[in-house]
Design an enzyme around this catalytic site. Structure first.
Site, PDB file in Angstrom:
ATOM      1  N   SER A 140       0.896  -1.319  -0.139  1.00  0.00           N
ATOM      2  CA  SER A 140       0.010   0.023  -0.007  1.00  0.00           C
ATOM      3  C   SER A 140       0.944   1.204   0.087  1.00  0.00           C
ATOM      4  O   SER A 140       1.652   1.494   0.958  1.00  0.00           O
ATOM      5  CB  SER A 140      -0.844  -0.189   1.163  1.00  0.00           C
ATOM      6  OG  SER A 140      -1.576   1.235   1.334  1.00  0.00           O
ATOM      7  N   GLY A 149      -4.352  -3.652   6.341  1.00  0.00           N
ATOM      8  CA  GLY A 149      -3.466  -3.395   7.467  1.00  0.00           C
ATOM      9  C   GLY A 149      -3.533  -1.976   8.071  1.00  0.00           C
ATOM     10  O   GLY A 149      -4.210  -0.984   7.515  1.00  0.00           O
ATOM     11  N   LYS A 198      -3.146   5.379  -2.531  1.00  0.00           N
ATOM     12  CA  LYS A 198      -3.850   6.307  -1.717  1.00  0.00           C
ATOM     13  C   LYS A 198      -4.190   7.377  -2.898  1.00  0.00           C
ATOM     14  O   LYS A 198      -3.579   7.965  -3.621  1.00  0.00           O
ATOM     15  CB  LYS A 198      -3.253   6.798  -0.564  1.00  0.00           C
ATOM     16  CG  LYS A 198      -2.925   5.873   0.523  1.00  0.00           C
ATOM     17  CD  LYS A 198      -4.151   5.310   1.179  1.00  0.00           C
ATOM     18  CE  LYS A 198      -3.804   4.395   2.232  1.00  0.00           C
ATOM     19  NZ  LYS A 198      -5.432   4.038   3.052  1.00  0.00           N
ATOM     20  N   LYS A 205     -10.062  -6.131   8.748  1.00  0.00           N
ATOM     21  CA  LYS A 205      -9.155  -5.819   9.835  1.00  0.00           C
ATOM     22  C   LYS A 205      -9.771  -6.080  10.970  1.00  0.00           C
ATOM     23  O   LYS A 205     -10.734  -5.493  11.473  1.00  0.00           O
ATOM     24  CB  LYS A 205      -8.861  -4.154   9.820  1.00  0.00           C
ATOM     25  CG  LYS A 205      -8.177  -3.526   8.462  1.00  0.00           C
ATOM     26  CD  LYS A 205      -8.041  -2.220   8.580  1.00  0.00           C
ATOM     27  CE  LYS A 205      -7.434  -1.609   7.299  1.00  0.00           C
ATOM     28  NZ  LYS A 205      -7.475  -0.103   7.450  1.00  0.00           N
ATOM     29  N   ASP A 254     -13.854  -0.377   3.605  1.00  0.00           N
ATOM     30  CA  ASP A 254     -13.064  -0.565   4.917  1.00  0.00           C
ATOM     31  C   ASP A 254     -13.609   0.085   6.167  1.00  0.00           C
ATOM     32  O   ASP A 254     -14.409  -0.614   6.794  1.00  0.00           O
ATOM     33  CB  ASP A 254     -11.662   0.118   4.398  1.00  0.00           C
ATOM     34  CG  ASP A 254     -10.700   0.047   5.692  1.00  0.00           C
ATOM     35  OD1 ASP A 254     -10.863  -0.090   6.572  1.00  0.00           O
ATOM     36  OD2 ASP A 254      -9.401   0.531   5.441  1.00  0.00           O
ATOM     37  N   GLU A 308     -11.457   1.286  -2.978  1.00  0.00           N
ATOM     38  CA  GLU A 308     -11.716   1.183  -1.569  1.00  0.00           C
ATOM     39  C   GLU A 308     -12.294   2.355  -0.908  1.00  0.00           C
ATOM     40  O   GLU A 308     -11.542   3.407  -1.123  1.00  0.00           O
ATOM     41  CB  GLU A 308     -10.428   0.835  -0.694  1.00  0.00           C
ATOM     42  CG  GLU A 308     -10.468   0.463   0.670  1.00  0.00           C
ATOM     43  CD  GLU A 308      -9.087  -0.166   1.281  1.00  0.00           C
ATOM     44  OE1 GLU A 308      -8.215  -0.464   0.129  1.00  0.00           O
ATOM     45  OE2 GLU A 308      -8.810  -0.055   2.550  1.00  0.00           O
ATOM     46  N   LYS A 338      -1.442  -1.100  -4.114  1.00  0.00           N
ATOM     47  CA  LYS A 338      -2.600  -0.145  -3.780  1.00  0.00           C
ATOM     48  C   LYS A 338      -1.683   1.262  -3.535  1.00  0.00           C
ATOM     49  O   LYS A 338      -1.066   1.424  -2.902  1.00  0.00           O
ATOM     50  CB  LYS A 338      -3.135  -0.671  -2.504  1.00  0.00           C
ATOM     51  CG  LYS A 338      -4.075   0.324  -1.840  1.00  0.00           C
ATOM     52  CD  LYS A 338      -4.709  -0.205  -0.480  1.00  0.00           C
ATOM     53  CE  LYS A 338      -4.919   0.531   0.587  1.00  0.00           C
ATOM     54  NZ  LYS A 338      -5.487   0.112   1.512  1.00  0.00           N
ATOM     55  N   ASP A 373      -7.343   3.462  -2.902  1.00  0.00           N
ATOM     56  CA  ASP A 373      -7.961   3.837  -1.520  1.00  0.00           C
ATOM     57  C   ASP A 373      -8.204   5.113  -1.278  1.00  0.00           C
ATOM     58  O   ASP A 373      -7.134   5.866  -1.121  1.00  0.00           O
ATOM     59  CB  ASP A 373      -7.186   3.067  -0.242  1.00  0.00           C
ATOM     60  CG  ASP A 373      -8.058   2.933   0.996  1.00  0.00           C
ATOM     61  OD1 ASP A 373      -8.759   3.577   1.117  1.00  0.00           O
ATOM     62  OD2 ASP A 373      -7.254   2.457   1.896  1.00  0.00           O
TER      63      ASP A 373
HETATM   64  O1  OSB Z   1      -7.152   2.593   5.008  1.00  0.00           O
HETATM   65  O2  OSB Z   1      -6.251   0.652   4.575  1.00  0.00           O
HETATM   66  C1  OSB Z   1      -6.082   1.736   5.161  1.00  0.00           C
HETATM   67  C2  OSB Z   1      -2.837   2.353   6.960  1.00  0.00           C
HETATM   68  C3  OSB Z   1      -3.400   3.155   8.177  1.00  0.00           C
HETATM   69  C4  OSB Z   1      -4.489   3.351   8.221  1.00  0.00           C
HETATM   70  C5  OSB Z   1      -5.418   2.901   7.094  1.00  0.00           C
HETATM   71  C6  OSB Z   1      -5.086   2.271   5.965  1.00  0.00           C
HETATM   72  C7  OSB Z   1      -3.795   1.960   6.007  1.00  0.00           C
HETATM   73  C8  OSB Z   1      -3.103   1.267   4.825  1.00  0.00           C
HETATM   74  C9  OSB Z   1      -1.829   0.670   5.072  1.00  0.00           C
HETATM   75  O3  OSB Z   1      -3.565   1.316   3.825  1.00  0.00           O
HETATM   76  C10 OSB Z   1      -1.870  -0.856   4.820  1.00  0.00           C
HETATM   77  C11 OSB Z   1      -0.634  -1.471   5.448  1.00  0.00           C
HETATM   78  O4  OSB Z   1      -0.670  -1.838   6.566  1.00  0.00           O
HETATM   79  O5  OSB Z   1       0.360  -1.699   4.663  1.00  0.00           O
HETATM   80 MG    MG Z   2      -8.553   1.643   3.809  1.00  0.00          MG
END
Ligand code: OSB
Ligand code: MG
Length: 369
Positions: free
Chosen positions: A135, A290, A163, A262, A238, A213, A161, A188
């Protein structure tokens, strides 16, 4: 089994790379670690909250308070036949899912060790390795992002992935698609848009994304359903899925076609497995999200991701994607085929390095019955 004592700690671990999302930028992983003792064994759990309530309403300070003053006292000295009973025992506290999940995880680890079984086995996992991805946060320029993606592909990651947020979306994703035509790619938004922005997602609909996402508000299943109806790309939720029944409602409404699981967001592994089952019964695939966990939370997530309906690659990367030095030994590593092995040892698996935990601890307290 009775939990005899619990230590709560706030830790701060520098991240190797800052992680920027639509809600903010983190350069340090904050977490609360829970260390529970019973019958001469020690179990570990992680609350992967952040310093600020930007992802959900929790922070490390709220988790510290709620664990110390409510959750841990409710569990100390209580006879437990199975870690599944923890959820019921902690139900009197409204929400605070991450705090609950960290404590419950420590009990799962303890119980698994007592039984001489792996967490994977106890949770009902069926795989010895899981597909994973990486990510990526928002970068200063698209070229920077492209370079980072290239680096992770070289390391062996097979799913990416990224952001997004208003102003850093279609243009960026189109460019990534142009540069990496065949890479499994997903985005995401962490709730950064409203239905009025539907055109942004329609413009991404022919880029062959695995999923989009959490495009809209965490409390808005209705508008997610309206958006999903306009897209071929699956919407994945999520933040919106905080209870197993949220997954049922989202699926019934057509708000998503994929669910991110999660355990931390859902209040623990029992709730996570129940959510997995709700989705499986309805033919909806899930994957493991995660929260930049330390090795302690990461190992537990790997066990969870080995359940049968985890059909898409998880946000579970190797220890060195996040930290110079993880809290566990051996660290989590990526296999050449783009997977990560699920530990087979009793409990969460690898040993927790207490000396390293001590070095990153900023506050600690023992709680006894
Ligand atoms: O939205 O998935 C999320 C990290 C912190 C808070 C929210 C998110 C995330 C990630 C990181 O996308 C995923 C990872 O742990 O590698
Ligand atoms: Mg997310």
């Amino acid at each position: 089994m009775k939990v005899e004592a619990v230590e709560v700690r706030i830790v701060r671990m520098p991240l190797r790379f800052p992680f920027e999302t639509s809600f903010g930028r983190e350069d340090t992983k904050h977490a609360v670690l829970v260390r529970a003792q019973a019958d001469g064994l020690v179990g570990w759990g992680e609350v992967p909250a952040m310093a600020a309530p930007l992802y959900n309403e929790e922070t490390v300070e709220t988790a510290w308070h709620v664990l110390r003053d409510f959750l841990v006292p409710a569990l100390l000295g209580v006879e437990l036949q199975h870690p599944r009973q923890v959820r019921e025992r902690l139900r009197f506290v409204r929400r605070h899912h991450m705090a609950k999940a960290g404590l419950e995880a420590a009990v799962w680890d303890l119980y698994a060790q007592q039984q001489g079984r792996s967490l994977r086995e106890l949770l009902g996992g069926v795989r010895d390795r899981v597909k994973v991805g990486v990510s990526l946060g928002i970068e200063a320029t698209v070229d920077d992002l492209v370079r980072r993606v290239e680096g992770f592909l070289v390391e062996g990651y097979r799913r990416v992935k990224v952001k997004i947020r208003p102003g850093w979306d279609v243009g960026v994703v189109r460019e990534l698609r142009r540069r990496f035509p065949d890479v499994p790619l997903q985005v995401d938004a962490n709730s950064a848009y409203t239905l009025e922005d539907a055109a942004v997602f329609e413009a991404m609909d022919d880029l062959g994304l695995l999923l989009i996402e959490q495009p809209l508000g965490e409390d808005d299943l209705v508008d997610h359903a309206k958006l999903q109806a306009r897209l071929r790309t699956p919407v994945c939720l999520d933040e919106s899925i905080a209870h197993p029944h949220d997954a049922r409602k989202a699926i019934e409404l057509g708000s998503c076609r994929v669910v991110n699981i999660k355990a931390a967001r859902l209040g623990g592994f029992s709730a996570a497995v129940e959510t997995h089952d709700v989705c499986a019964e309805r033919g909806v695939p899930v994957w493991c999200g995660g929260m930049l966990e330390t090795g302690i939370g990461r190992l537990a997530n790997l066990a969870l991701a080995s359940l049968p309906n985890f059909r898409l690659p998880g946000d579970l990367s190797a220890s060195d994607r996040y930290f110079e030095e993880d809290l566990i030994e051996p660290p989590v590593v990526l296999e050449p085929d783009g997977t990560i092995r699920v530990p087979e040892q009793a409990g969460i698996g690898p040993r927790v390095r207490l000396d390293r935990v001590d070095r990153v601890t900023v506050r600690r307290e023992w709680l006894r019955g």
